[in-house]
Design an enzyme around this catalytic site. Structure first.
Site, mmCIF file in Angstrom:
data_model
loop_
_atom_site.group_PDB
_atom_site.id
_atom_site.type_symbol
_atom_site.label_atom_id
_atom_site.label_comp_id
_atom_site.label_asym_id
_atom_site.label_seq_id
_atom_site.Cartn_x
_atom_site.Cartn_y
_atom_site.Cartn_z
ATOM 1 N N HIS A 117 0.867 -1.175 0.000
ATOM 2 C CA HIS A 117 0.000 0.000 0.000
ATOM 3 C C HIS A 117 0.908 1.231 0.000
ATOM 4 O O HIS A 117 2.019 1.186 0.548
ATOM 5 C CB HIS A 117 -0.839 -0.049 1.282
ATOM 6 N N ASP A 127 3.468 -4.000 8.060
ATOM 7 C CA ASP A 127 2.205 -3.283 7.882
ATOM 8 C C ASP A 127 1.095 -4.299 8.143
ATOM 9 O O ASP A 127 0.779 -5.119 7.285
ATOM 10 C CB ASP A 127 2.136 -2.718 6.460
ATOM 11 N N LYS A 155 -10.261 -0.198 10.681
ATOM 12 C CA LYS A 155 -10.414 -1.417 9.878
ATOM 13 C C LYS A 155 -10.779 -2.618 10.740
ATOM 14 O O LYS A 155 -10.977 -3.715 10.234
ATOM 15 C CB LYS A 155 -9.108 -1.715 9.132
ATOM 16 N N CYS A 204 -4.806 2.381 -3.577
ATOM 17 C CA CYS A 204 -3.570 2.936 -3.000
ATOM 18 C C CYS A 204 -2.416 1.954 -3.183
ATOM 19 O O CYS A 204 -1.574 1.795 -2.284
ATOM 20 C CB CYS A 204 -3.728 3.295 -1.523
HETATM 21 N N1 PMP Z 1 -1.653 -0.599 4.703
HETATM 22 C C1 PMP Z 1 -2.586 -1.368 4.145
HETATM 23 C C2 PMP Z 1 -2.209 -2.752 3.688
HETATM 24 C C3 PMP Z 1 -3.873 -0.874 3.978
HETATM 25 O O1 PMP Z 1 -4.805 -1.633 3.401
HETATM 26 C C4 PMP Z 1 -4.168 0.432 4.415
HETATM 27 C C5 PMP Z 1 -5.561 1.016 4.247
HETATM 28 N N2 PMP Z 1 -6.153 0.785 3.007
HETATM 29 C C6 PMP Z 1 -3.169 1.176 5.005
HETATM 30 C C7 PMP Z 1 -1.920 0.631 5.145
HETATM 31 C C8 PMP Z 1 -3.389 2.552 5.478
HETATM 32 O O2 PMP Z 1 -4.351 2.575 6.478
HETATM 33 P P1 PMP Z 1 -4.896 3.972 6.978
HETATM 34 O O3 PMP Z 1 -5.526 4.630 5.783
HETATM 35 O O4 PMP Z 1 -5.885 3.605 8.029
HETATM 36 O O5 PMP Z 1 -3.733 4.723 7.504
#
Ligand code: PMP
Length: 419
Positions: A132, A209, A235, A375
């Site tokens: 991400h 992550d 999440k 993303c």
């Molecule tokens: N890492 C991963 C694998 C994610 O799926 C996400 C959220 N889509 C994030 C990081 C970032 O999370 P946040 O937007 O809550 O900071």
């Protein structure tokens, strides 16, 4: 907690949905909401909504400052939430848990603080092609700022990390490897314990992550052996605005602050300041107090189900969805086929139909999925796709949602005349 019958998902998604007020909301389609976008953000059970209201209504004051009863109450609940997070992820001490806004902030904290203090020209950082942007851009920034190199571990055609490529890159002596536990775009579950062993043998720290794993499966950072882990409350059935960075105590102790200001100091003069101990050294300013209490309620809720059962439930839904979709003409699935290596996140493309159109038709049937690059633009480039559609499962989903997804894709193909 409702349990399904033999042959049915382990959890009774319909019974669990009764805990989530959002499912009382009608959709324009006239059909109940099939929420298949939990990888972006999960829905909230009444227990979390009520905990948030109770925190603001009865336990709210600033923390770490007051000596009056209400402030002491808020402080002890805020710190109890830290302990809940620590236990949930297998941390050896709550002092290793730093509250942040989200996984993005947690990863930026490590990159800026650890990276800024430990990287320089000639050093190497490894990330992967499946990250991400939150576990990619911070490392690009710190590499640019420090002169360190940054390389990416390749991914295979079926969406797994290429362990041969990893081994070759580890042989170059990187100082750190930053990787996702579960890919949000491919659904891949990476073999983190094995990768961490390899990275440590090569002398690299491991930043995990865990944004897509902690909400969906048992995660024990100590057993995995990683050095840092990042997660987001929103999440995992919790409020937005609260997340956590876990890090090994000795690493956090040695790192400089990320943000500076109130609460993170012990002494300030006009000439300089001394830092507070961890984790407070990394919590400058007023934190997300009520949201931390809401996160503790989310953890309670998940624990009352049991993370093994959450994982088994999502695995069951994944297997059923994958089996239906893999045989469907004109549908291409991303990520590994094995349910051992694939979380409850399915990225797919429907030939001849843009993912946004797929998502729009599904929405007209009351099915909420995500379409776009998730993303993870380098993943889209890797598979030469402009975007994908993504369906992701959680405790409140059941086989009915899977069937509606499959039917909805069929309808989309009929609407576009590609069936
Ligand atoms: N890492 C991963 C694998 C994610 O799926 C996400 C959220 N889509 C994030 C990081 C970032 O999370 P946040 O937007 O809550 O900071």
């Amino acid at each position: 907690m409702a349990v399904g019958q033999v042959g049915a998902p382990l959890l009774d998604g319909a019974a669990l949905r009764a805990d989530f007020p959002v499912f009382e909301r009608p959709t324009a389609s006239g059909r109940p909401l099939a929420y298949l976008d939990s990888a972006a953000s999960s829905q909230k059970p009444r227990a979390v909504i009520e905990a948030l209201a109770d925190a603001y209504g009865h336990h709210y004051a600033n923390v770490h400052r007051g000596i009056y009863e209400l402030s002491v109450d808020a402080d002890s609940r805020y710190e109890a939430a830290r302990t809940a997070v620590a236990r949930f992820i297998g941390a050896s001490s709550p002092r290793e848990v730093v509250f942040v806004r989200n996984a993005t902030e947690a990863l930026n904290l490590v990159a800026a603080s650890w990276g800024g203090a430990n990287l320089g020209p000639g050093d190497l950082v490894l990330s992967t092609e499946m990250e991400h942007h939150a576990n990619l851009v911070p490392w690009q920034q710190v590499a640019r700022g420090t002169g360190a190199g940054l390389e990416y571990v390749a991914i295979t055609d079926d969406g797994r990390l290429d362990l041969h490529d990893l081994r070759a890159r580890l042989a170059r002596g990187p100082k750190l490897l930053a990787l996702a536990h579960v890919s949000n775009s491919l659904g891949t579950i990476n073999p983190v314990a094995e990768i961490t062993r390899m990275a440590h043998e090569a002398g690299a720290l491991v930043v995990l992550d865990a944004a897509q794993s902690v909400p969906h499966m048992p995660v024990d950072v100590t057993a995995l052996g990683v050095d840092f882990a990042a997660l987001s409350g929103h999440k995992m059935l919790g409020p937005s605005g609260i997340g956590a960075l876990w890090g090994r105590r000795e690493l956090l102790d040695a790192m400089p602050p990320f943000l500076t200001g109130g609460s993170m100091i012990t002494r300030v003069t006009l000439e300089g300041a001394e830092w507070n101990e961890v984790p407070w050294k990394f919590e400058a300013g007023t934190p997300a107090i009520a949201e931390a209490m809401g996160l503790a309620a989310a953890i309670d809720y998940l624990q009352s189900i049991g993370m093994d059962r959450v994982r088994a439930h999502e695995r069951f839904l994944f297997e059923r969805a994958w089996a239906s979709l893999e045989d469907m003409p004109g549908v291409r699935l991303l990520g590994p086929a094995s349910p051992d290596e694939h979380a409850g996140v399915i990225g797919f493309v429907v030939d001849g139909i843009h993912p946004h159109d797929v998502a729009t038709i599904l929405d007209s049937e009351g099915i909420a999925v995500r379409a776009g690059h998730h993303c993870a633009q380098p993943v889209m480039l890797r598979y030469d796709l402009p975007a994908t559609t993504r369906a992701s499962f959680y405790v409140y989903n059941d086989l009915d949602d899977v069937e509606r997804l499959v039917d909805g894709i069929r309808t989309t193909q009929q609407v576009f005349g590609t069936a």
